[in-house]
Write a protein that holds these residues in place. Structure first.
Motif, short mmCIF file in Angstrom:
data_model
loop_
_atom_site.label_atom_id
_atom_site.label_comp_id
_atom_site.label_asym_id
_atom_site.label_seq_id
_atom_site.Cartn_x
_atom_site.Cartn_y
_atom_site.Cartn_z
N ASN A 1 -22.98 -58.69 -71.09
CA ASN A 1 -21.75 -58.09 -70.58
C ASN A 1 -21.49 -58.49 -69.14
O ASN A 1 -22.22 -59.29 -68.57
CB ASN A 1 -21.79 -56.56 -70.75
CG ASN A 1 -22.97 -55.94 -70.05
OD1 ASN A 1 -23.25 -56.24 -68.91
ND2 ASN A 1 -23.67 -55.05 -70.75
N SER B 1 -29.02 -60.53 -76.82
CA SER B 1 -28.48 -59.20 -77.05
C SER B 1 -27.05 -59.26 -76.52
O SER B 1 -26.55 -60.34 -76.20
CB SER B 1 -29.31 -58.17 -76.28
OG SER B 1 -30.64 -58.18 -76.73
N GLY B 2 -26.41 -58.14 -76.38
CA GLY B 2 -25.06 -58.14 -75.83
C GLY B 2 -25.08 -58.54 -74.36
O GLY B 2 -25.78 -57.94 -73.55
N HIS C 1 -29.46 -55.35 -67.66
CA HIS C 1 -30.18 -54.41 -68.52
C HIS C 1 -29.21 -53.78 -69.50
O HIS C 1 -28.00 -53.99 -69.43
CB HIS C 1 -30.87 -53.33 -67.68
CG HIS C 1 -29.92 -52.62 -66.76
ND1 HIS C 1 -29.10 -51.60 -67.19
CD2 HIS C 1 -29.63 -52.80 -65.44
CE1 HIS C 1 -28.36 -51.18 -66.19
NE2 HIS C 1 -28.65 -51.90 -65.11
N HIS C 2 -29.76 -53.01 -70.39
CA HIS C 2 -28.99 -52.27 -71.39
C HIS C 2 -29.22 -50.78 -71.17
O HIS C 2 -29.64 -50.07 -72.09
CB HIS C 2 -29.39 -52.69 -72.80
CG HIS C 2 -29.09 -54.12 -73.09
ND1 HIS C 2 -27.82 -54.57 -73.37
CD2 HIS C 2 -29.88 -55.21 -73.11
CE1 HIS C 2 -27.86 -55.88 -73.56
NE2 HIS C 2 -29.09 -56.28 -73.41
N GLU D 1 -35.93 -61.66 -69.87
CA GLU D 1 -35.44 -60.59 -69.00
C GLU D 1 -34.88 -61.19 -67.73
O GLU D 1 -35.44 -62.15 -67.19
CB GLU D 1 -36.58 -59.63 -68.65
CG GLU D 1 -37.24 -58.96 -69.84
CD GLU D 1 -36.42 -57.82 -70.43
OE1 GLU D 1 -35.29 -57.56 -69.96
OE2 GLU D 1 -36.90 -57.21 -71.39
N GLU E 1 -22.38 -62.54 -77.37
CA GLU E 1 -23.71 -62.86 -77.87
C GLU E 1 -23.80 -64.37 -78.00
O GLU E 1 -22.79 -65.04 -78.30
CB GLU E 1 -23.95 -62.23 -79.25
CG GLU E 1 -24.06 -60.74 -79.22
CD GLU E 1 -24.27 -60.15 -80.62
OE1 GLU E 1 -24.16 -60.88 -81.62
OE2 GLU E 1 -24.54 -58.93 -80.68
N GLN F 1 -17.74 -58.30 -74.33
CA GLN F 1 -19.18 -58.54 -74.42
C GLN F 1 -19.38 -59.80 -75.25
O GLN F 1 -18.49 -60.20 -76.01
CB GLN F 1 -19.85 -57.34 -75.08
CG GLN F 1 -21.35 -57.33 -75.00
CD GLN F 1 -21.91 -56.01 -75.51
OE1 GLN F 1 -21.64 -55.61 -76.64
NE2 GLN F 1 -22.67 -55.33 -74.68
N ILE G 1 -34.44 -53.06 -74.61
CA ILE G 1 -33.88 -54.24 -75.26
C ILE G 1 -33.82 -55.38 -74.24
O ILE G 1 -33.23 -55.23 -73.18
CB ILE G 1 -32.46 -53.95 -75.79
CG1 ILE G 1 -32.49 -52.77 -76.77
CG2 ILE G 1 -31.86 -55.18 -76.42
CD1 ILE G 1 -31.12 -52.24 -77.12
N GLN H 1 -32.64 -59.11 -72.66
CA GLN H 1 -31.37 -59.83 -72.63
C GLN H 1 -31.28 -60.85 -73.75
O GLN H 1 -30.22 -61.11 -74.29
CB GLN H 1 -31.17 -60.53 -71.28
CG GLN H 1 -30.84 -59.60 -70.16
CD GLN H 1 -29.54 -58.86 -70.42
OE1 GLN H 1 -28.48 -59.46 -70.60
NE2 GLN H 1 -29.61 -57.54 -70.48
#
Length: 129
Positions: free
Chosen positions: A34, A31-32, A12-13, A7, A121, A119, A18, A20
């Motif tokens: 961005n 995760s995505g 954040h999402h 984290e 990954e 975005q 979820i 990071q």
């Protein structure tokens, strides 16, 4: 083997639970990632500004996981417009200047939610984590 959520304060999402990224042994997957600015909480309007923040956020995630950009095996970019590839390239070369030691990369067109224009990954092997 244990799993540890990565984290990053300010990233954040939305309200989704979820992380990071997730670190399982030495394997780090994200995760995505961005172009959210963790200080202001805003996503800039331009592709270049979003790309710059994505590369900065990649560094934040790796640092928190105990790794470096040398640990990245692959980056996958999702873009609204394939023209964003040309915007990614200068940031890519700045992060990975050694042309014989760069991670794999794939760029896909994808209908991202507003205001995201791009975005990413990542997959990394963080050996000393």
């Amino acid at each position: 083997m244990t799993r540890r959520s990565i984290e990053i304060p300010g990233l954040h999402h939305g309200r989704a639970p979820i992380p990071q990224a997730s670190l399982v042994g030495p394997l780090l997957t994200s995760s995505g990632i961005n172009g959210l600015d963790p200080d202001s909480g805003a996503v800039p309007e331009t592709v270049d500004a979003q790309v710059a923040l994505i590369f900065s956020n990649i560094g934040r995630i790796l640092d928190k996981a105990g790794g470096t950009t040398d640990d990245i095996a692959k980056l996958t970019f999702f873009v609204r417009d394939r023209a964003a590839r040309a915007v990614i390239d200068p940031h890519w070369v700045a992060m990975f200047p050694d042309e014989v030691s760069r991670p794999a990369r794939h760029t896909l067109e994808y209908p991202l939610a507003d205001p995201l224009l791009i975005q990413c990954e990542l997959i990394a092997y963080v050996g000393d984590a």
